[in-house]
Design an enzyme around this catalytic site. Sequence first.
Site, PDB file in Angstrom:
ATOM      1  N   LYS A 152       1.505  -1.129   0.457  1.00  0.00           N
ATOM      2  CA  LYS A 152      -0.036  -0.175   0.446  1.00  0.00           C
ATOM      3  C   LYS A 152       0.335   1.476   0.158  1.00  0.00           C
ATOM      4  O   LYS A 152       1.481   1.773   0.782  1.00  0.00           O
ATOM      5  CB  LYS A 152      -0.750  -0.417   1.522  1.00  0.00           C
ATOM      6  CG  LYS A 152      -2.149   0.869   1.062  1.00  0.00           C
ATOM      7  CD  LYS A 152      -3.309   0.255   1.903  1.00  0.00           C
ATOM      8  CE  LYS A 152      -4.077   1.733   2.095  1.00  0.00           C
ATOM      9  NZ  LYS A 152      -4.771   1.182   0.892  1.00  0.00           N
TER      10      LYS A 152
HETATM   11  N1  PMP Z   1      -7.045  -2.724  -3.090  1.00  0.00           N
HETATM   12  C1  PMP Z   1      -7.008  -1.663  -3.444  1.00  0.00           C
HETATM   13  C2  PMP Z   1      -5.913  -0.117  -3.855  1.00  0.00           C
HETATM   14  C3  PMP Z   1      -7.110  -0.295  -2.155  1.00  0.00           C
HETATM   15  O1  PMP Z   1      -6.796   0.736  -1.934  1.00  0.00           O
HETATM   16  C4  PMP Z   1      -7.808  -0.988  -0.874  1.00  0.00           C
HETATM   17  C5  PMP Z   1      -8.105  -0.162   0.687  1.00  0.00           C
HETATM   18  N2  PMP Z   1      -6.929  -0.400   1.344  1.00  0.00           N
HETATM   19  C6  PMP Z   1      -8.049  -2.342  -0.913  1.00  0.00           C
HETATM   20  C7  PMP Z   1      -7.938  -2.513  -2.144  1.00  0.00           C
HETATM   21  C8  PMP Z   1      -8.829  -3.008   0.189  1.00  0.00           C
HETATM   22  O2  PMP Z   1      -8.294  -3.540   0.690  1.00  0.00           O
HETATM   23  P1  PMP Z   1      -8.633  -3.304   2.199  1.00  0.00           P
HETATM   24  O3  PMP Z   1      -9.459  -4.759   2.592  1.00  0.00           O
HETATM   25  O4  PMP Z   1      -7.323  -3.625   2.892  1.00  0.00           O
HETATM   26  O5  PMP Z   1      -8.549  -2.416   2.961  1.00  0.00           O
END
Ligand code: PMP
Length: 317
Positions: A164
């Site tokens: 991320k």
């Molecule tokens: N893909 C992206 C590009 C994101 O920014 C997010 C949000 N964090 C997600 C998927 C979903 O991840 P999570 O379920 O861990 O929030």
Amino acid sequence: MANHAAHSNFMPYAYFDGRIVPFEDAKVSVATLALQYGISVFGGVRGYLSHDQKVINIFRLRDHMTRLSRSASLLKIAMPADVDGLAQMMVELTRRNAPATDTYFRPFAYKSDLSLGPSLGHPGAGFAIYMLPLGGYFGEGDSLKLMVSSWVRVTDNAIPARGKIGGAYINSSIAKDEAVINGYDDALMLNAAGKVGEASAANLFIVRDGVLITSPVTADILEGITRRTIFQLAKDLGIPVLEREIDRSEIYISDELFLCGTGAQISPVGSVDQRPIGDPKRPITAKLSRLFFEAVRGQRPEYADWLTPVEIPVGAR
Ligand code: PMP
């Protein structure tokens, strides 16, 4: 000078440089490497207020801190503590801000050196957490309208896709902007191989003939924690799940389609490229969604392990 913070609703305290400070004091120099080159990593975590308003249940806190630490290691950003230590900082800040609403947390680690040149070799590292109230992410509509983006999802050989990473969100921003100015709610991005990746800030599941299908972690997607949560809920509900590549044309003929993420939670999609998604009743999405919200709100003891309850001190608000 414009004071952007004045227009937002950040909670009064942030964690910054090893201590809790007023949000306004959590600031960096304009020459910070992270600001110049996007060399930062972040998390997005939700805390749900209990019905009696006495407890914030932070959802999958350790899992989020683990992913954040792994993202940081991809960019050689030193973290101030191990996973438990980071989780403790989140808990302390929650007590201090004593939210009276559902809450979003943004932990953030970054290259803090004031220096020229985009290199991971600089040792300086900063760490911050801030918080804000957050309800739905996509507004109130019944279902989302997506477009397949003309922009391609970052490929892991260009920017680590499973991390991320701040700079990688240029990719999300540019795709989301294209979707929104064309009248859609969000972008559905294909990866460099032309297979379905994800939305701008959420993973994606389709349903075909009773089977839940989602792209594998090798499809240049973020390894979503909500995505993993859905695997467990589906298993417990007896819904079969397949993790495999998805073609664009499968999207158009899917029976159901939903986005999932910390922000998105579970968000049903009504159409893609103005083609309505098959079953307007969305029975599988509805079942998963019901269980998901019961779990995050602490109404399902079997999922209590996912929650870190933080009691709000009496008189703190
Ligand atoms: N893909 C992206 C590009 C994101 O920014 C997010 C949000 N964090 C997600 C998927 C979903 O991840 P999570 O379920 O861990 O929030």
